[in-house]
Motif scaffolding. Structure first.
Motif, PDB file in Angstrom:
ATOM      1  N   ILE A  37       0.867  -1.181   0.000  1.00 12.25           N
ATOM      2  CA  ILE A  37       0.000   0.000   0.000  1.00 12.25           C
ATOM      3  C   ILE A  37       0.898   1.223   0.000  1.00 12.25           C
ATOM      4  CG2 ILE A  37      -1.804   1.262   1.219  1.00 12.25           C
ATOM      5  CD1 ILE A  37      -2.462  -1.493   2.577  1.00 12.25           C
ATOM      6  N   GLY A  38       0.699   2.089  -0.975  1.00 13.05           N
ATOM      7  CA  GLY A  38       1.495   3.298  -1.069  1.00 13.05           C
ATOM      8  C   GLY A  38       0.631   4.493  -1.404  1.00 13.05           C
ATOM      9  N   GLY A  39       1.194   5.660  -1.267  1.00 15.75           N
ATOM     10  CA  GLY A  39       0.462   6.885  -1.531  1.00 15.75           C
ATOM     11  C   GLY A  39       0.344   7.221  -3.005  1.00 15.75           C
ATOM     12  N   ALA A  40       1.238   6.681  -3.817  1.00 18.63           N
ATOM     13  CA  ALA A  40       1.208   6.957  -5.258  1.00 18.63           C
ATOM     14  C   ALA A  40       0.197   6.053  -5.942  1.00 18.63           C
ATOM     15  CB  ALA A  40       2.592   6.725  -5.864  1.00 18.63           C
ATOM     16  N   SER A  41      -0.204   6.433  -7.144  1.00 16.11           N
ATOM     17  CA  SER A  41      -1.077   5.599  -7.966  1.00 16.11           C
ATOM     18  C   SER A  41      -0.393   4.255  -8.192  1.00 16.11           C
ATOM     19  CB  SER A  41      -1.334   6.296  -9.301  1.00 16.11           C
ATOM     20  OG  SER A  41      -1.880   5.394 -10.224  1.00 16.11           O
ATOM     21  N   THR A  42      -1.159   3.180  -8.268  1.00 18.23           N
ATOM     22  CA  THR A  42      -0.553   1.856  -8.463  1.00 18.23           C
ATOM     23  C   THR A  42       0.131   1.705  -9.821  1.00 18.23           C
ATOM     24  OG1 THR A  42      -2.679   0.958  -9.174  1.00 18.23           O
ATOM     25  CG2 THR A  42      -2.092   0.680  -6.852  1.00 18.23           C
ATOM     26  N   SER A  43      -0.079   2.648 -10.710  1.00 13.79           N
ATOM     27  CA  SER A  43       0.629   2.625 -11.993  1.00 13.79           C
ATOM     28  C   SER A  43       2.006   3.290 -11.890  1.00 13.79           C
ATOM     29  CB  SER A  43      -0.195   3.321 -13.076  1.00 13.79           C
ATOM     30  OG  SER A  43      -0.370   4.688 -12.761  1.00 13.79           O
ATOM     31  N   ASP A  44       2.308   3.872 -10.747  1.00 15.12           N
ATOM     32  CA  ASP A  44       3.590   4.544 -10.530  1.00 15.12           C
ATOM     33  C   ASP A  44       4.727   3.523 -10.501  1.00 15.12           C
ATOM     34  OD1 ASP A  44       5.800   5.720  -8.649  1.00 15.12           O
ATOM     35  OD2 ASP A  44       4.551   7.435  -9.220  1.00 15.12           O
ATOM     36  N   PRO A  45       5.891   3.878 -11.050  1.00 18.64           N
ATOM     37  CA  PRO A  45       7.037   2.956 -11.058  1.00 18.64           C
ATOM     38  C   PRO A  45       7.494   2.517  -9.670  1.00 18.64           C
ATOM     39  CG  PRO A  45       7.471   4.842 -12.474  1.00 18.64           C
ATOM     40  CD  PRO A  45       6.183   5.119 -11.768  1.00 18.64           C
ATOM     41  N   GLN A  46       7.129   3.246  -8.623  1.00 18.59           N
ATOM     42  CA  GLN A  46       7.543   2.874  -7.270  1.00 18.59           C
ATOM     43  C   GLN A  46       7.152   1.436  -6.929  1.00 18.59           C
ATOM     44  OE1 GLN A  46       9.569   4.710  -5.446  1.00 18.59           O
ATOM     45  NE2 GLN A  46       9.496   6.141  -7.157  1.00 18.59           N
ATOM     46  N   TYR A  47       5.983   1.029  -7.391  1.00 15.59           N
ATOM     47  CA  TYR A  47       5.525  -0.324  -7.081  1.00 15.59           C
ATOM     48  C   TYR A  47       6.418  -1.368  -7.741  1.00 15.59           C
ATOM     49  CZ  TYR A  47       1.463   1.889  -5.007  1.00 15.59           C
ATOM     50  OH  TYR A  47       0.645   2.653  -4.220  1.00 15.59           O
ATOM     51  N   THR A  48       6.948  -1.060  -8.903  1.00 14.67           N
ATOM     52  CA  THR A  48       7.892  -1.963  -9.562  1.00 14.67           C
ATOM     53  C   THR A  48       9.186  -2.039  -8.766  1.00 14.67           C
ATOM     54  OG1 THR A  48       6.968  -1.430 -11.722  1.00 14.67           O
ATOM     55  CG2 THR A  48       9.174  -2.387 -11.705  1.00 14.67           C
ATOM     56  N   PHE A  49       9.656  -0.890  -8.267  1.00 13.83           N
ATOM     57  CA  PHE A  49      10.894  -0.874  -7.486  1.00 13.83           C
ATOM     58  C   PHE A  49      10.736  -1.625  -6.170  1.00 13.83           C
ATOM     59  CE2 PHE A  49      11.426   3.296  -9.816  1.00 13.83           C
ATOM     60  CZ  PHE A  49      12.249   2.750 -10.787  1.00 13.83           C
ATOM     61  N   ILE A  50       9.533  -1.696  -5.660  1.00 11.43           N
ATOM     62  CA  ILE A  50       9.271  -2.446  -4.439  1.00 11.43           C
ATOM     63  C   ILE A  50       9.132  -3.934  -4.760  1.00 11.43           C
ATOM     64  CG2 ILE A  50       7.583  -2.831  -2.585  1.00 11.43           C
ATOM     65  CD1 ILE A  50       6.996   0.247  -2.813  1.00 11.43           C
ATOM     66  N   LYS A  51       8.496  -4.258  -5.874  1.00 13.43           N
ATOM     67  CA  LYS A  51       8.241  -5.655  -6.243  1.00 13.43           C
ATOM     68  C   LYS A  51       9.518  -6.400  -6.631  1.00 13.43           C
ATOM     69  CE  LYS A  51       5.159  -8.439  -9.135  1.00 13.43           C
ATOM     70  NZ  LYS A  51       6.068  -9.345  -9.769  1.00 13.43           N
ATOM     71  N   GLN A  52      10.458  -5.728  -7.253  1.00 14.55           N
ATOM     72  CA  GLN A  52      11.665  -6.392  -7.752  1.00 14.55           C
ATOM     73  C   GLN A  52      12.436  -7.166  -6.668  1.00 14.55           C
ATOM     74  OE1 GLN A  52      13.472  -3.083  -9.786  1.00 14.55           O
ATOM     75  NE2 GLN A  52      12.619  -3.704 -11.756  1.00 14.55           N
ATOM     76  N   PRO A  53      12.700  -6.579  -5.499  1.00 10.04           N
ATOM     77  CA  PRO A  53      13.411  -7.362  -4.479  1.00 10.04           C
ATOM     78  C   PRO A  53      12.617  -8.580  -4.010  1.00 10.04           C
ATOM     79  CG  PRO A  53      13.455  -5.027  -3.933  1.00 10.04           C
ATOM     80  CD  PRO A  53      12.521  -5.189  -5.088  1.00 10.04           C
ATOM     81  N   PHE A  54      11.276  -8.452  -3.953  1.00 14.33           N
ATOM     82  CA  PHE A  54      10.451  -9.592  -3.582  1.00 14.33           C
ATOM     83  C   PHE A  54      10.533 -10.686  -4.639  1.00 14.33           C
ATOM     84  CE2 PHE A  54       8.407  -6.575  -0.702  1.00 14.33           C
ATOM     85  CZ  PHE A  54       8.323  -7.358   0.444  1.00 14.33           C
ATOM     86  N   ASP A  55      10.550 -10.312  -5.911  1.00  8.05           N
ATOM     87  CA  ASP A  55      10.661 -11.299  -6.983  1.00  8.05           C
ATOM     88  C   ASP A  55      11.968 -12.085  -6.862  1.00  8.05           C
ATOM     89  OD1 ASP A  55       8.225 -10.580  -8.065  1.00  8.05           O
ATOM     90  OD2 ASP A  55       9.089  -9.339  -9.660  1.00  8.05           O
ATOM     91  N   CYS A  56      13.052 -11.388  -6.591  1.00  7.77           N
ATOM     92  CA  CYS A  56      14.351 -12.056  -6.436  1.00  7.77           C
ATOM     93  C   CYS A  56      14.339 -13.011  -5.247  1.00  7.77           C
ATOM     94  CB  CYS A  56      15.466 -11.024  -6.247  1.00  7.77           C
ATOM     95  SG  CYS A  56      15.812 -10.057  -7.707  1.00  7.77           S
ATOM     96  N   MET A  57      13.793 -12.540  -4.132  1.00  4.84           N
ATOM     97  CA  MET A  57      13.754 -13.362  -2.929  1.00  4.84           C
ATOM     98  C   MET A  57      12.836 -14.571  -3.127  1.00  4.84           C
ATOM     99  SD  MET A  57      13.224 -12.253   1.015  1.00  4.84           S
ATOM    100  CE  MET A  57      11.589 -11.623   0.734  1.00  4.84           C
ATOM    101  N   THR A  58      11.717 -14.363  -3.809  1.00  3.76           N
ATOM    102  CA  THR A  58      10.774 -15.444  -4.079  1.00  3.76           C
ATOM    103  C   THR A  58      11.435 -16.560  -4.873  1.00  3.76           C
ATOM    104  OG1 THR A  58       8.883 -13.950  -4.023  1.00  3.76           O
ATOM    105  CG2 THR A  58       8.606 -15.988  -5.239  1.00  3.76           C
ATOM    106  N   LYS A  59      12.197 -16.191  -5.875  1.00  2.00           N
ATOM    107  CA  LYS A  59      12.899 -17.187  -6.688  1.00  2.00           C
ATOM    108  C   LYS A  59      13.961 -17.907  -5.859  1.00  2.00           C
ATOM    109  CE  LYS A  59      12.041 -14.788 -10.970  1.00  2.00           C
ATOM    110  NZ  LYS A  59      12.527 -13.714 -11.815  1.00  2.00           N
ATOM    111  N   TYR A  60      14.727 -17.143  -5.094  1.00  2.72           N
ATOM    112  CA  TYR A  60      15.804 -17.723  -4.296  1.00  2.72           C
ATOM    113  C   TYR A  60      15.267 -18.681  -3.237  1.00  2.72           C
ATOM    114  CZ  TYR A  60      19.728 -18.057  -1.073  1.00  2.72           C
ATOM    115  OH  TYR A  60      20.716 -18.532  -0.245  1.00  2.72           O
ATOM    116  N   LEU A  61      14.174 -18.296  -2.586  1.00  5.32           N
ATOM    117  CA  LEU A  61      13.629 -19.094  -1.492  1.00  5.32           C
ATOM    118  C   LEU A  61      12.551 -20.083  -1.957  1.00  5.32           C
ATOM    119  CD1 LEU A  61      13.395 -16.367   1.283  1.00  5.32           C
ATOM    120  CD2 LEU A  61      15.111 -18.163   1.016  1.00  5.32           C
TER     121      LEU A  61
END
Length: 96
Positions: A37-61
């Protein structure tokens, strides 16, 4: 970036992610859900910058992601008054 500020994840969240990596043997193969949940619109690139570390961790774990949901809300109780979002979250909750 078209006027967008780039923040990504907070230091506190980075610390949690680092802890997950350090406890990898205990956390491999888990079922997880990610709610952002963030203050910016969900189309904002911030959500991608937040999702990327989770994607890496998801693959690793080798995590099984049960849901990945993003919402925009910046005011007190704003999300609580979003009927669509609340219905989606109730559906997610009942499926767990």
């Amino acid at each position: 970036m078209g006027g967008h500020l780039i923040y990504g994840i907070t230091a506190s969240l980075k610390s949690v992610l680092d802890k997950c990596y350090s406890k990898a043997t205990l956390l491999k193969g888990k079922k997880v859900g990610i709610l952002i949940i963030g203050g910016a619109s969900t189309s904002d690139p911030q959500y991608t910058f937040i999702k990327q570390p989770f994607d890496c961790m998801t693959k690793y774990l080798n995590w099984d992601i049960l849901f990945y949901q993003t919402y925009s809300a910046s005011g007190k109780n704003e999300l609580a008054h979003n009927e669509t979002a609340m219905a989606e979250m109730r559906k997610i909750g009942s499926s767990l």
